[in-house]
Each structure stands twice: as structure tokens, then as C-alpha cells.
Design an enzyme around this catalytic site. Structure first.
Site, PDB file in Angstrom:
ATOM      1  N   GLY A   1       0.818  -1.210   0.000  1.00 14.96           N
ATOM      2  CA  GLY A   1       0.000   0.000   0.000  1.00 14.96           C
ATOM      3  C   GLY A   1       0.849   1.257   0.000  1.00 14.96           C
ATOM      4  O   GLY A   1       2.078   1.214   0.110  1.00 14.96           O
ATOM      5  N   SER A   2       0.140   2.383  -0.086  1.00 15.76           N
ATOM      6  CA  SER A   2       0.828   3.658  -0.279  1.00 15.76           C
ATOM      7  C   SER A   2       1.555   4.135   0.972  1.00 15.76           C
ATOM      8  O   SER A   2       2.569   4.834   0.869  1.00 15.76           O
ATOM      9  CB  SER A   2      -0.174   4.721  -0.740  1.00 15.76           C
ATOM     10  OG  SER A   2      -1.232   4.838   0.192  1.00 15.76           O
TER      11      SER A   2
ATOM     12  N   GLU B   1      -0.228 -10.664   3.909  1.00 13.19           N
ATOM     13  CA  GLU B   1       0.044  -9.681   4.972  1.00 13.19           C
ATOM     14  C   GLU B   1      -0.211 -10.292   6.348  1.00 13.19           C
ATOM     15  O   GLU B   1       0.555 -10.077   7.288  1.00 13.19           O
ATOM     16  CB  GLU B   1      -0.851  -8.444   4.779  1.00 13.19           C
ATOM     17  CG  GLU B   1      -0.467  -7.632   3.556  1.00 13.19           C
ATOM     18  CD  GLU B   1      -1.452  -6.506   3.254  1.00 13.19           C
ATOM     19  OE1 GLU B   1      -1.022  -5.504   2.671  1.00 13.19           O
ATOM     20  OE2 GLU B   1      -2.646  -6.635   3.594  1.00 13.19           O
TER      21      GLU B   1
END
Ligand code: 5RP
Length: 237
Positions: free
Chosen positions: A35-36, A117
Site C-alpha cells: 500500500g501507499s 500480509e
């Protein structure tokens, strides 16, 4: 509401990711989330490696693997190491309610990477979440991403409806048809409204045949680093 929450500023994300990277020490095996926000941590680790830091990273997705290669982080696999010292990852929602038993519970999987994750976070000695203030909520309410094997998507959708949820097969934006995960599966984003007992719902979702993993992370995070204007707030669980 989509599973991928957004709205946080890049400055907040950079602060959170950068601070988490500062926890990484020589010799560590580090879980590299997706993710960012985590991307800022991975980039900071790349810069630290240029300055002499010696670590190995375990990516949680194609995206984090590509970025880690780009910035020069040596990679390894879970089955090639004794353990993971620190996992760093983002979240779509984080319960920020110290009086609630769900304090620190997360919804993840906005990037459809929640299965790996969760495996990497569960393998880690310490799991640090990196977030901007838009991710903090009193009660989880985002749709819960559920990774399902393709043959099971209709069965799982039916069982989710029986649990009171509204499942939506996640569609790809630049491909006709569904999102296919890094594991070759599909994702159902399951809206339940407010989730008062994330642990119980997670157990019910996990028990449905054909579910590989859901995006509820309960009792897993050790800390959340929240980038804010002018600094950082730390939640410890
Ligand atoms: C991917 C995830 C991400 O960590 C989550 O979607 C947060 O991403 P971002 O930092 O871009 O907001 O769970 O599966």
C-alpha cells in the site's frame, strides 16, 4: 464505501512510514507490507541500506516485492528464515478507542494482499501499523475483504448474506472481470455496517468453506504509528 479507504495526506503517510523504518536495525528480517503508506517505509529502508543498513525483507505482495527490488532491499522468504523481527504494514481502518476490547483491531485488504500480509504479520515478533488519521475509527465499518478460491465465490457470498453481510465481488479497474489476487483467487468485499465484535465476525468468516483469509486483523498489531500535522502519534496495544 469501498474496501480501499483513502483521503489521508501523503505528508502524514510519509511521516508514519518513515518513523516505522527507523525501528529497523542491522540484521533484522523485516516484513514489507503493501500500500501507499508502507511504500514510504520501504523507500526509507532503501535509503538506509544505501547508508549501510543490512537487512532482509519479506514482501507481502507483488507490489511490495517490486518496490523493494527497485530500492535495493535484499529479499528472502518466510521458509528461509528463523523468524521475522518486525512487520510494517498499512491498514484501511484501525479501531482507536482505548476503552473498547476492539482497540487496535484492523481492517486490511484494500489492496487484496491481506492473506500474505496476515501470514507475515503473524510470523513477526513485532507488528507496527502505519497510518494517517483518516484510518482511525471508533468502530470498524469498512467492507471486509475476503479472499476466496474461485470455485467457492457463490457459496461464500451466500454464507456472508446469512451472516448479515452484503458481498460484492471486487472488479478490476483496467481489466474486464474480477480482481485476481497474487494467489490466483477472488475477493468479496463484505459490508456489514458497524462491526461491534470484530473477533467474532472474523471467526465466522474464517469458518466458511472456500475462504482463504479475511481482512480482519484482531489482536495482532503491537503499535500504530499515525502521521499527523507536525509529528507522529503512537498507539501501543
Ligand atoms: C493492502 C492493505 C493496505 O495496507 C491497506 O489497503 C492500506 O493501504 P494504504 O496505505 O495505501 O492506504 O491492506 O491489502
Amino acid at each position: 464505501m469501498s474496501a480501499k479507504t483513502s483521503g489521508g495526506s501523503d505528508a502524514h503517510k510519509r511521516r508514519a512510514g518513515g518513523r516505522a523504518a527507523e525501528d529497523v536495525e542491522d540484521g533484522m528480517v523485516v516484513g514489507l507490507g503493501t500500500g501507499s503508506t508502507t511504500a514510504y517505509a520501504i523507500e526509507a529502508l532503501g535509503r538506509a541500506i544505501e547508508d549501510g543498513l543490512e537487512i532482509r525483507g519479506i514482501p507481502t505482495s507483488f507490489q511490495s516485492r517490486q518496490l523493494a527490488i527497485e530500492v535495493g532491499i535484499p529479499l528472502t522468504e518466510l521458509d528461509a528464515v528463523e523468524g521475522v523481527d518486525l512487520a510494517i504494514d498499512g491498514a484501511d481502518q484501525v479501531v482507536d478507542s482505548p476503552d473498547s476490547p476492539a482497540h487496535g483491531a484492523l481492517i486490511k485488504g484494500g489492496g487484496a494482499a491481506h492473506t500474505r500480509e496476515k501470514v507475515v504479520a503473524a510470523s513477526a515478533e513485532r507488528f507496527v501499523v502505519v497510518a494517517d488519521p483518516s484510518k482511525l475509527v471508533a468502530t470498524l465499518e469498512a467492507p471486509v475483504p475476503v479472499e476466496v478460491i474461485p470455485a467457492a465465490h457463490t457459496l461464500v457470498a451466500e454464507r456472508v448474506r446469512e451472516l448479515g453481510g452484503e458481498p460484492t465481488l471486487r472488479s478490476a479497474s483496467q481489466k474486464d472481470g474480477p480482481v485476481v489476487t497474487d494467489n490466483g483467487n477472488l475477493v468479496l468485499d463484505c459490508a456489514f455496517g458497524t462491526i461491534e465484535d470484530p473477533r467474532a465476525l472474523g471467526q465466522e468468516l474464517g469458518a466458511i468453506p472456500g475462504v482463504l483469509e479475511h481482512g480482519m486483523f484482531v489482536g495482532m498489531a503491537d503499535s500504530t504509528y499515525v502521521g499527523v500535522d507536525g509529528g507522529l502519534e503512537v498507539r501501543t496495544y
